[in-house]
Scaffold this active site. Structure first.
Site, short mmCIF file in Angstrom:
data_model
loop_
_atom_site.label_atom_id
_atom_site.label_comp_id
_atom_site.label_asym_id
_atom_site.label_seq_id
_atom_site.Cartn_x
_atom_site.Cartn_y
_atom_site.Cartn_z
N GLU A 78 0.83 -1.19 0.00
CA GLU A 78 0.00 0.00 0.00
C GLU A 78 0.88 1.26 0.00
O GLU A 78 1.86 1.34 0.74
CB GLU A 78 -0.91 -0.02 1.24
CG GLU A 78 -1.93 1.08 1.31
CD GLU A 78 -2.88 0.92 2.49
OE1 GLU A 78 -3.89 1.63 2.53
OE2 GLU A 78 -2.62 0.05 3.37
N LYS A 109 -9.16 3.70 -2.42
CA LYS A 109 -9.55 2.92 -1.24
C LYS A 109 -10.91 3.40 -0.74
O LYS A 109 -11.18 4.60 -0.67
CB LYS A 109 -8.49 3.08 -0.14
CG LYS A 109 -8.63 2.13 1.04
CD LYS A 109 -7.42 2.25 1.96
CE LYS A 109 -7.46 1.24 3.10
NZ LYS A 109 -6.24 1.32 3.95
N CYS A 116 -6.08 -3.35 2.00
CA CYS A 116 -5.75 -3.47 3.43
C CYS A 116 -6.98 -3.55 4.33
O CYS A 116 -7.55 -4.62 4.51
CB CYS A 116 -4.84 -2.31 3.83
SG CYS A 116 -4.01 -2.58 5.42
N SER A 161 21.47 -2.21 33.43
CA SER A 161 21.31 -2.14 34.88
C SER A 161 21.56 -3.47 35.58
O SER A 161 21.72 -3.49 36.80
CB SER A 161 19.89 -1.67 35.22
OG SER A 161 18.96 -2.66 34.87
#
Length: 711
Positions: free
Chosen positions: A45, A114, A175, A361
């Site tokens: 896309e 779309k 999509c 750490s």
């Protein structure tokens, strides 16, 4: 009748606004598709400008440059003979659309806008695009003059149509349209579309790929047909990682599937499919035939003068159809080891900096970040060993090495691009110091052990000089304000030292040729949700690969890495009690993260999913947990206290979300309000109305069950 067609779907590592690089990757994918015998190629896309342009879509330059890239593809005669589906923004009648542009032999066949836009979670498509509101309808689009000069066309079809080839019919959905209740592929299939194309910009979340595969499989199992799914991959400039997995399915079976995680730029997935098999599958479903014959949706058709299958008088036994396969899905631990690693590599190579700096750490969170960098180094070395020219070029440029350099081990690469540092104080333990040192040795990072006591003393001394008051820890008789301030001094100094070392350690080691490093943070999603971190401490960094990953998933990842990456040193991190180590040790008190938070990491995961995914406020969360936690022998009052405690700390710490380090998005309950979780950061932390409703409910429940409350 057998009609074999070879098709290609692509996963491309595009970069927002990198028009030159995007063009080269698109062209390379078309060349590879053509060399593989494909006559139909589909890409991700918005692949021309890159999916993640965000508000740059509002700029006319983005649309103009997209047309310019399309012009180069249209003029390239070496790409003829392939029906090409590519993506870009198009301005039509002063509305901007997210479009697929289908081209063939230098001409535009169709521009398909779309219809259903993604507008939740990480997506804001309605901010930039209009949705095409007329299904099965087309109108004329007037081409820009310089495009018309190339194609010889003045107008082309714009809208929702099917494409007729000489031997088949193609439909397009984009999509989000796959995820909608009335997906376009249903009506298209009933109207005769045998091949459905879906170009996607779908990001990775833990455990998400399975749902994507199930949706496509169900689409082809129910409707019959061939489904081509293309997806972007990589980091195109933001927090999300697009996880590829381009695939071809037919009649409910997976035929081909690309990698979910890869540091390569271009991946073309090919499959040879039988159109005759589609027709037989559909004709064998009586109910489908009845629905198709009665369907009222009739799509306009545009012609593409190409035959997808070879024209053979007799069956060609030399053609081998692609056999079905079983999808290989990664476990969440594997996803954590690969997704953030690929994301970090994309960011690093495109930032032109020299590597990473990590405050290590000795706890499990920074350990997980370090192991993700180690995983990245493993992926890079594997690609170099395979001879990936792009990865080799990036490594040599980053490391300042000559054209012959090829890293042989992940540890060798880490020594050049990864610096870790243990920043201890008098409150740190020898155990955490040793764990940090041993992990650094195992993964090969350049490690620095720093004692910060003199710096901390200088800051406290300055305050005492100015005010005449010397703050004390709670274990020494100090107030909670003094105790918190003394802890925050240590935490914030680590951030300052991290940026100092990230900027100057490469210079100190290599002189003027040393490039500065990106600082990595290590706060997990549960701590962010609770606000259990110091604002502008070493959680403030350039990037955070674990910022939306839960503590439970991180532990699973460390267990996986211990067993699959030959890192026995990780066992010590799994056994350690999470602790900030910011207060002096005393026989009566040992600092523990969960004790200080007043809730467990597992509980935070439950709160986070209910708050964000289930859309729960305090009252509805209490109602949900009554059913979930009553099995754990918790009373309504105990559950109410837990919910109220969480929402109080969530509210008072929400302001910290505005400063969260950009983090890899891997979990749908991330509290990052910079992109994903759009909520205010100033709350009435007393939640007066909501908490009163909870208390009233508890009272009613206790009366109903005749619960006696002891004073």
């Amino acid at each position: 009748m057998v009609h074999y067609v070879t098709v290609a779907t692509c996963a491309l590592n595009q970069w927002a606004l990198d028009f030159q690089g995007n063009y080269e990757r698109i062209r390379e994918s078309i060349v590879q598709a053509k060399e593989g015998g494909a006559r139909l190629r589909i890409g991700p896309e918005l692949e021309i400008p890159g999916y993640g342009c965000q508000d740059h879509f509002l700029e006319s330059d983005t649309t103009l440059h997209s047309w310019e890239v399309l012009a180069r593809l249209l003029q390239d005669r070496s790409l003829d003979g392939v029906l090409i589906d590519t993506g870009m923004p198009v301005l039509h009648r002063n509305c901007r659309y997210n479009c697929r542009v289908v081209i063939l032999d230098g001409k535009i066949v169709l521009i398909r806008p779309k219809m259903h836009l993604a507008n939740d979670g990480n997506y804001r498509e309605l901010r930039w695009f209009a949705g095409w509101a007329r299904p099965a309808s087309v109108e004329d689009f007037v081409l820009p003059r310089f495009i018309a000069d190339i194609t010889g066309q003045r107008e082309v079809p714009f809208g929702d149509a099917l494409i007729n080839t000489e031997d088949s019919c193609i439909g397009i959905e984009l999509c989000e349209e796959l995820f909608t209740p009335q997906s376009p592929h249903i009506a298209m299939s009933l109207d005769g579309a045998e091949i459905i194309l879906n170009s996607s910009g779908s990001h990775h979340e833990l455990r998400k790929l399975r749902r994507r595969i199930e949706l496509i499989r169900e689409a082809t199992l129910k409707c019959g047909g061939i489904y081509l799914y293309a997806n972007q991959k990589g980091c195109d400039g933001d927090r999300v990682y697009y996880d590829g997995s381009a695939m071809v399915l037919a009649n409910g079976e997976i035929l081909a599937m690309g990698q979910q995680f890869s540091i390569g730029d271009v991946e073309v997935t090919l499959a040879t499919v039988d159109l005759g098999g589609v027709r037989a599958f559909r004709a064998g479903m009586s109910s489908r035939s009845m629905q198709a014959s009665r369907s009222e949706m009739s799509y306009p058709r545009v012609m593409a003068a190409i035959s997808l299958s070879a024209q053979q008088a007799h069956f060609d036994f030399s053609v081998h159809p692609t056999r079905p396969m079983t999808a290989s899905l990664h476990s969440p631990a594997e996803e954590i080891s690969l997704g953030p690693a690929c994301w970090l590599w994309d960011y690093l190579r495109r930032s032109s900096l020299g590597g990473f700096f990590l405050p290590l750490s000795g706890g499990i969170d920074s350990c997980a970040t370090a192991v993700i960098v180690h995983s990245m180094c493993r992926l890079v070395v594997e690609a170099c060993q395979r001879g990936d020219s792009q990865v080799l070029a990036d490594v040599r440029r980053m490391c300042g090495e000559d054209s012959e350099y090829v890293p042989e081990r992940a540890q060798d690469l880490a020594a050049r691009i990864f610096c870790t540092s243990y920043m201890g104080t008098a409150n740190s333990t020898s155990e955490t110091r040793a764990r940090a040192r041993n992990l650094a040795a195992a993964i090969g990072s350049h490690h620095i052990d720093v004692d910060m006591d003199t710096v901390v003393s200088a800051i406290v001394g300055l305050f005492a000089f100015v005010t005449g008051q010397t703050p004390r820890y709670a274990v020494h008789g100090g107030t909670s304000a003094e105790n918190l301030a003394l802890q925050n001094i240590q935490a914030r100094l680590r951030m300052l030292l991290s940026y100092l070392f990230a900027a100057l350690v490469p210079w100190a080691m290599r002189g003027s040729s040393g490039k500065s490093l990106l600082v990595l943070g290590s706060a997990n999603v549960d701590e962010a949700l609770r606000g259990y971190f110091t604002k502008y401490d070493c959680s403030s960094a350039d990037l955070n690969p674990i910022g939306s990953i839960s503590k439970a998933d991180l532990r699973g990842f460390i267990e996986y890495a211990r067993d699959h990456m030959q890192l026995e040193v990780l066992g010590g991190f799994l056994d350690a009690v999470p602790s900030a180590e910011l207060v002096p040790f005393s026989p009566g008190y040992v600092q523990s993260d969960e004790d200080e938070m007043g809730m467990t990491y597992n509980e935070l995961g439950v709160y986070g999913r209910l708050r964000k995914i289930k859309k729960c406020g305090p009252y509805s969360m209490f109602a949900q947990l009554l059913h979930v936690w009553s099995q754990a022998q918790l009373t309504p009052r105990q559950i109410a206290d837990k919910v109220k405690r969480f929402f109080f700390y969530y509210a008072v710490n929400r302001h910290k979300m505005t400063t969260l380090t950009p983090a890899y998005h891997a979990e749908a309950y991330s509290p990052d309000d910079n992109r994903f979780d759009l909520r205010q950061f100033l709350y009435n932390a007393r939640w007066t109305w909501q908490f009163r409703q909870i208390d009233d409910a508890v009272t009613r429940l206790e009366k109903k069950d005749n619960i006696v409350i002891e004073e």
